[in-house]
Design a protein around this motif. Structure first.
Motif, mmCIF file in Angstrom:
data_model
loop_
_atom_site.group_PDB
_atom_site.id
_atom_site.type_symbol
_atom_site.label_atom_id
_atom_site.label_comp_id
_atom_site.label_asym_id
_atom_site.label_seq_id
_atom_site.Cartn_x
_atom_site.Cartn_y
_atom_site.Cartn_z
ATOM 1 N N GLY A 1 0.243 4.303 -0.271
ATOM 2 C CA GLY A 1 -0.253 5.387 0.554
ATOM 3 C C GLY A 1 0.138 5.219 2.015
ATOM 4 O O GLY A 1 0.507 6.190 2.695
ATOM 5 N N ASP B 1 0.863 -1.172 0.000
ATOM 6 C CA ASP B 1 0.000 0.000 0.000
ATOM 7 C C ASP B 1 0.899 1.221 0.000
ATOM 8 O O ASP B 1 1.438 1.614 1.049
ATOM 9 C CB ASP B 1 -0.911 -0.016 1.230
ATOM 10 C CG ASP B 1 -1.903 1.142 1.241
ATOM 11 O OD1 ASP B 1 -1.620 2.170 0.588
ATOM 12 O OD2 ASP B 1 -2.953 1.023 1.902
ATOM 13 N N ALA C 1 7.751 3.534 -1.744
ATOM 14 C CA ALA C 1 6.380 3.832 -2.175
ATOM 15 C C ALA C 1 6.325 3.978 -3.693
ATOM 16 O O ALA C 1 5.396 3.485 -4.344
ATOM 17 C CB ALA C 1 5.874 5.109 -1.505
#
Length: 220
Positions: free
Chosen positions: A17, A15, A76
């Motif tokens: 985020g 993920d 990320a």
């Protein structure tokens, strides 16, 4: 969580985020209080000296966590890029599976006629299956690269947060006298560096940024 029905597995769990949120927590600034105005004497001098030492510890912690934040930001970006690639491969796999199913029906129908029609239908089915195998192989390569990248990030964080030593230090060892000022980091020094590739568990997930990072990476 993405549904990769064409591939049958998730080549790039994570993920981005949540990873970015963990990075943001690493960049949170903690300020130390100044000595009370007008306070003088030996106690005031000792307090000021102690604050000076804490500021040094805090600056070291800030630099360490700032570097960790940059590492998380890079991860990320890697998660996002790998997930885009996984989605492309999954779309291709779904298309090929549908085409192969149609081609298989064509082979069955052509088998009643025999001759060139059956040969052509069979060749088409085999070609589609080879293409699908190639897409699945590419997805497995992507999964291997993704996991390797995650391990490299884990090693980088462990090395960073342990000061280059083999053993990951405790919060006291990492942050010294400024530990109390950094409680919001939820034991980043010992936990975040150790949970990068650990499955998240509801009963024992570490709090704060560490928990966010565990969730961000998905189950391993």
């Amino acid at each position: 969580m993405a549904d990769y029905r064409g591939l049958g597995f998730d080549p790039a769990p994570g993920d981005a985020g949540a990873v970015a949120a963990a990075s943001a927590r690493c960049r949170h600034l903690v300020e130390l209080p100044a000595p009370p105005a007008g306070w003088e004497g030996a106690a005031a001098d000792a307090f000021a000296a102690r604050l000076a030492g804490l500021r040094d510890d805090l600056e070291t912690a800030r630099r360490t966590l700032g570097t960790a934040a940059g590492t998380l930001d890079d991860w990320a970006g890697t998660v996002l890029a790998n997930q885009r690639r996984a989605e492309e491969l999954d779309r291709r796999a779904r298309s090929l599976r549908g085409a192969a199913e149609d081609a298989d029906n064509d082979v069955v129908q052509a088998s009643f006629r025999g001759g060139p029609d059956h040969v052509a239908a069979t060749a088409r089915l085999e070609e589609l299956r080879r293409e699908l195998d190639g897409v699945l192989a590419a997805a497995r390569d992507l999964e291997a690269d993704h996991r390797s990248a995650a391990r490299r990030v884990a090693d980088r964080l462990r090395h960073l947060l342990s000061g280059g030593t083999e053993a990951v230090p405790s919060r006291d060892e990492l942050f010294g006298g400024v530990v109390q000022a950094l409680t919001s980091y939820s034991a980043l020094g010992s936990q975040l560096s150790g949970v990068l590739l650990t499955p998240a568990r509801a009963s024992s997930a570490p709090p704060g940024a560490a928990a966010a990072f565990v969730s961000a990476l998905g189950d391993r």
